[in-house]
Scaffold this active site. Sequence first.
Site, mmCIF file in Angstrom:
data_model
loop_
_atom_site.group_PDB
_atom_site.id
_atom_site.type_symbol
_atom_site.label_atom_id
_atom_site.label_comp_id
_atom_site.label_asym_id
_atom_site.label_seq_id
_atom_site.Cartn_x
_atom_site.Cartn_y
_atom_site.Cartn_z
ATOM 1 N N TRP A 157 0.841 -1.206 0.000
ATOM 2 C CA TRP A 157 0.000 0.000 0.000
ATOM 3 C C TRP A 157 0.876 1.256 0.000
ATOM 4 C CZ3 TRP A 157 -3.456 1.641 4.757
ATOM 5 C CH2 TRP A 157 -4.349 2.639 4.346
ATOM 6 N N HIS A 164 12.849 -4.360 3.428
ATOM 7 C CA HIS A 164 12.396 -4.872 4.732
ATOM 8 C C HIS A 164 13.585 -4.943 5.697
ATOM 9 C CE1 HIS A 164 8.375 -5.782 3.472
ATOM 10 N NE2 HIS A 164 8.701 -6.756 2.645
ATOM 11 N N TYR A 192 -0.096 1.367 9.934
ATOM 12 C CA TYR A 192 -1.135 0.905 9.006
ATOM 13 C C TYR A 192 -2.520 1.216 9.568
ATOM 14 C CZ TYR A 192 -3.749 -2.617 6.227
ATOM 15 O OH TYR A 192 -4.638 -3.270 5.407
HETATM 16 P P1 PAP Z 1 4.710 -7.537 1.899
HETATM 17 O O1 PAP Z 1 5.499 -7.230 3.122
HETATM 18 O O2 PAP Z 1 4.799 -8.979 1.495
HETATM 19 O O3 PAP Z 1 4.946 -6.601 0.770
HETATM 20 P P2 PAP Z 1 2.456 -6.053 2.810
HETATM 21 O O4 PAP Z 1 1.958 -5.313 1.647
HETATM 22 O O5 PAP Z 1 3.263 -5.330 3.814
HETATM 23 O O6 PAP Z 1 3.175 -7.372 2.342
HETATM 24 O O7 PAP Z 1 1.233 -6.633 3.641
HETATM 25 C C1 PAP Z 1 0.160 -7.264 3.055
HETATM 26 C C2 PAP Z 1 -1.048 -6.809 3.847
HETATM 27 O O8 PAP Z 1 -1.441 -5.501 3.392
HETATM 28 C C3 PAP Z 1 -2.235 -7.716 3.607
HETATM 29 O O9 PAP Z 1 -2.994 -7.638 4.810
HETATM 30 P P3 PAP Z 1 -4.037 -8.769 5.262
HETATM 31 O O10 PAP Z 1 -3.358 -10.088 5.113
HETATM 32 O O11 PAP Z 1 -4.372 -8.464 6.685
HETATM 33 O O12 PAP Z 1 -5.217 -8.607 4.394
HETATM 34 C C4 PAP Z 1 -2.906 -7.036 2.448
HETATM 35 O O13 PAP Z 1 -4.258 -7.398 2.268
HETATM 36 C C5 PAP Z 1 -2.761 -5.577 2.845
HETATM 37 N N1 PAP Z 1 -2.829 -4.671 1.692
HETATM 38 C C6 PAP Z 1 -2.303 -4.843 0.457
HETATM 39 N N2 PAP Z 1 -2.593 -3.812 -0.316
HETATM 40 C C7 PAP Z 1 -3.312 -2.944 0.419
HETATM 41 C C8 PAP Z 1 -3.905 -1.679 0.151
HETATM 42 N N3 PAP Z 1 -3.805 -1.118 -1.043
HETATM 43 N N4 PAP Z 1 -4.567 -1.066 1.149
HETATM 44 C C9 PAP Z 1 -4.663 -1.641 2.377
HETATM 45 N N5 PAP Z 1 -4.143 -2.838 2.684
HETATM 46 C C10 PAP Z 1 -3.460 -3.485 1.722
#
Ligand code: PAP
Length: 345
Positions: A90, A154, A245
């Site tokens: 995000w 990360h 977040y």
């Molecule tokens: P990464 O560290 O592998 O890149 P990251 O994007 O930090 O992952 O985290 C994924 C989480 O952000 C997911 O949360 P959840 O499992 O609780 O659903 C994912 O759904 C959420 N996420 C991804 N894109 C967005 C967005 N555009 N807005 C809000 N939450 C998001």
Amino acid sequence: MTQNSPYKRFFVPRSREEEEEEERIYKRYEEIVAKLPTTEEGWSGNPVYQYQGFWYSPEICVGTLAVQDHFKAQPSDILIASPPKCGFTWLQSLAFAVMNREFHHPSAHSHPLLTFNSHDLVPTMEIRLYNNHFNGNRIPNLEILPSPRLFGTHMPYTSLPQSLAHNSESRVIYICRNVKDTIVSWWHFVNKVRSSNPSLELIKLDYIFELFCKGISAFGPFWDHVLGYWNASLERPQNVLFLKYDEMVTEPVLHLKRIAEFMGSPFSSKEEREGAIDQIIKLCSFENLSNLDVNKTGINSPGIMNSVFFRKGKVGDSTNYLTPEMMEQLDHITQQKLHGSGLKL
Ligand code: PAP
């Protein structure tokens, strides 16, 4: 890296001698990693390695060593940082949309975020750029990028290359999340990646939970990761912006404005009047991004679908998975670890 990944261009042709030298460099990193403290079994069932106090899968540890030795920061660089599963995708998307809004209007049908996953537009240094499983033992040439450059990581703050942290003028935007939702998101992610290989069994939440509490998660201990950036944000507020977040979900406009200001490109009153803030929020929303073809069926890297970065995007979903005892245990660890820091998670 995907077939048409925008960062393929960083890997310029090289001579035979350069090729051999880079292979030697990566072989040396692999040898170093093989001698690090290890656990028999990590989150994926394979050994993981401890480097400078944090846990890594071996190939990402190699990437981290390469970043430390070869990445040369520029004062105008902007780095998106987070522990895994805390809103990285995000924040990458928001920062990319903010930085490029002059050339890519947030409501343009041709906006790059509509055809590329943000991990392809804001490459993660130790995972995409410097990891030899992705780059075929090649050190990327990042000098060719126009400034300001935008990267992701990360890596813990204390392991960032000197040129990026500490005395550097580069800016870091960090995002963290409440630990309960982070664990649940992490567990789903590990299993989604595993499910692409039918020979692998899915991992139980209890197992991931126990390891996580011991500090063994990718780039963990989670709490130490968060504290490293938290302290840096207190010491160097001009250079490190610390976001949560959970707060961004509640107040996206306020946070997007903070992000743009911190990046040195605040929204003008004209932009505000014309709705740029809402357009960027909408473009980068979970609903919009997770429903794009590129994020539903696109492939980010061998065996990793872009869809693994999207699940529910909700605050508090962990209550559907964690027992009251697990929550209590996490509250206890969080309280102990963050005691005296001024940080609440
Ligand atoms: P990464 O560290 O592998 O890149 P990251 O994007 O930090 O992952 O985290 C994924 C989480 O952000 C997911 O949360 P959840 O499992 O609780 O659903 C994912 O759904 C959420 N996420 C991804 N894109 C967005 C967005 N555009 N807005 C809000 N939450 C998001």
